[in-house]
Scaffold this motif. Structure first.
Motif, PDB file in Angstrom:
ATOM      1  N   VAL A  32       0.847  -1.188   0.000  1.00 59.93           N
ATOM      2  CA  VAL A  32       0.000   0.000   0.000  1.00 59.93           C
ATOM      3  C   VAL A  32       0.889   1.247   0.000  1.00 59.93           C
ATOM      4  N   HIS A  33       0.656   2.132  -0.916  1.00 59.28           N
ATOM      5  CA  HIS A  33       1.387   3.405  -0.960  1.00 59.28           C
ATOM      6  C   HIS A  33       2.899   3.218  -1.051  1.00 59.28           C
ATOM      7  N   VAL A  34       3.334   2.251  -1.824  1.00 58.05           N
ATOM      8  CA  VAL A  34       4.761   1.945  -1.922  1.00 58.05           C
ATOM      9  C   VAL A  34       5.545   3.142  -2.454  1.00 58.05           C
ATOM     10  N   ARG A  35       5.054   3.750  -3.522  1.00 56.38           N
ATOM     11  CA  ARG A  35       5.785   4.880  -4.089  1.00 56.38           C
ATOM     12  C   ARG A  35       5.831   6.045  -3.110  1.00 56.38           C
ATOM     13  N   GLU A  36       4.717   6.370  -2.480  1.00 56.13           N
ATOM     14  CA  GLU A  36       4.715   7.479  -1.517  1.00 56.13           C
ATOM     15  C   GLU A  36       5.690   7.196  -0.373  1.00 56.13           C
ATOM     16  N   LYS A  41      10.503   8.695   2.239  1.00 52.97           N
ATOM     17  CA  LYS A  41      11.700   8.213   2.918  1.00 52.97           C
ATOM     18  C   LYS A  41      12.957   8.779   2.255  1.00 52.97           C
ATOM     19  N   ALA A  42      13.006   8.743   0.931  1.00 49.48           N
ATOM     20  CA  ALA A  42      14.173   9.270   0.218  1.00 49.48           C
ATOM     21  C   ALA A  42      14.327  10.765   0.465  1.00 49.48           C
ATOM     22  N   GLU A  73      13.808   3.019  -9.213  1.00 53.54           N
ATOM     23  CA  GLU A  73      13.425   1.689  -9.695  1.00 53.54           C
ATOM     24  C   GLU A  73      11.908   1.578  -9.782  1.00 53.54           C
ATOM     25  N   ILE A  74      11.229   2.047  -8.751  1.00 48.07           N
ATOM     26  CA  ILE A  74       9.766   2.002  -8.726  1.00 48.07           C
ATOM     27  C   ILE A  74       9.197   2.806  -9.883  1.00 48.07           C
ATOM     28  N   ASP A  75       9.797   3.960 -10.143  1.00 48.05           N
ATOM     29  CA  ASP A  75       9.329   4.858 -11.207  1.00 48.05           C
ATOM     30  C   ASP A  75       9.845   4.474 -12.595  1.00 48.05           C
ATOM     31  N   HIS A  76      10.703   3.478 -12.661  1.00 47.20           N
ATOM     32  CA  HIS A  76      11.346   3.101 -13.934  1.00 47.20           C
ATOM     33  C   HIS A  76      12.056   4.310 -14.545  1.00 47.20           C
ATOM     34  N   ALA A  77      12.742   5.059 -13.699  1.00 40.33           N
ATOM     35  CA  ALA A  77      13.430   6.292 -14.110  1.00 40.33           C
ATOM     36  C   ALA A  77      14.910   5.990 -14.299  1.00 40.33           C
ATOM     37  N   TRP A  96       5.106  16.235  -5.848  1.00 41.94           N
ATOM     38  CA  TRP A  96       4.174  15.506  -4.988  1.00 41.94           C
ATOM     39  C   TRP A  96       3.561  16.418  -3.929  1.00 41.94           C
ATOM     40  N   ILE A  97       4.404  17.205  -3.267  1.00 46.21           N
ATOM     41  CA  ILE A  97       3.901  18.000  -2.137  1.00 46.21           C
ATOM     42  C   ILE A  97       2.943  19.098  -2.601  1.00 46.21           C
TER      43      ILE A  97
END
Length: 100
Positions: A32-36, A41-42, A73-77, A96-97
């Protein structure tokens, strides 16, 4: 304010984000909310690294880069424009903010 700190001008306090990250880890583990989670965290680790005696090569900076790479990695960037992982986090966090 200019420089990397400007990306975090409207961010919650570091202490608040530490609390959110600890609480968010459980949801992240359940998908749940992995990207967020990884974005926040980053960004948190980047903010901590910016206050470190060695904001580029210290332990905090190393952790910040590792978390940033996970977000990438999550964003495939993985294109050459994202060669600066911490810069990528700052950019993505600022976007995001504005919407939260």
């Amino acid at each position: 304010m200019s420089g990397p700190e400007a990306f975090y001008a409207t961010a919650p306090s570091v202490i608040s984000e530490i609390g959110w990250t600890v609480r968010g880890a459980r949801d992240c583990l359940h998908g749940v909310h992995v990207r967020e989670f990884w974005l926040r965290k980053a960004a948190l680790l980047d903010r901590i690294a910016l206050t470190d005696d060695d904001p580029v090569g210290g332990d905090a900076a190393t952790c910040a880069v590792e978390a940033a790479r996970r977000l990438m990695e999550i964003d495939h960037a993985d294109d050459p424009r994202t060669a600066d992982p911490r810069g990528y986090v700052r950019q993505e966090y600022a976007l995001w903010i504005r919407h939260h």
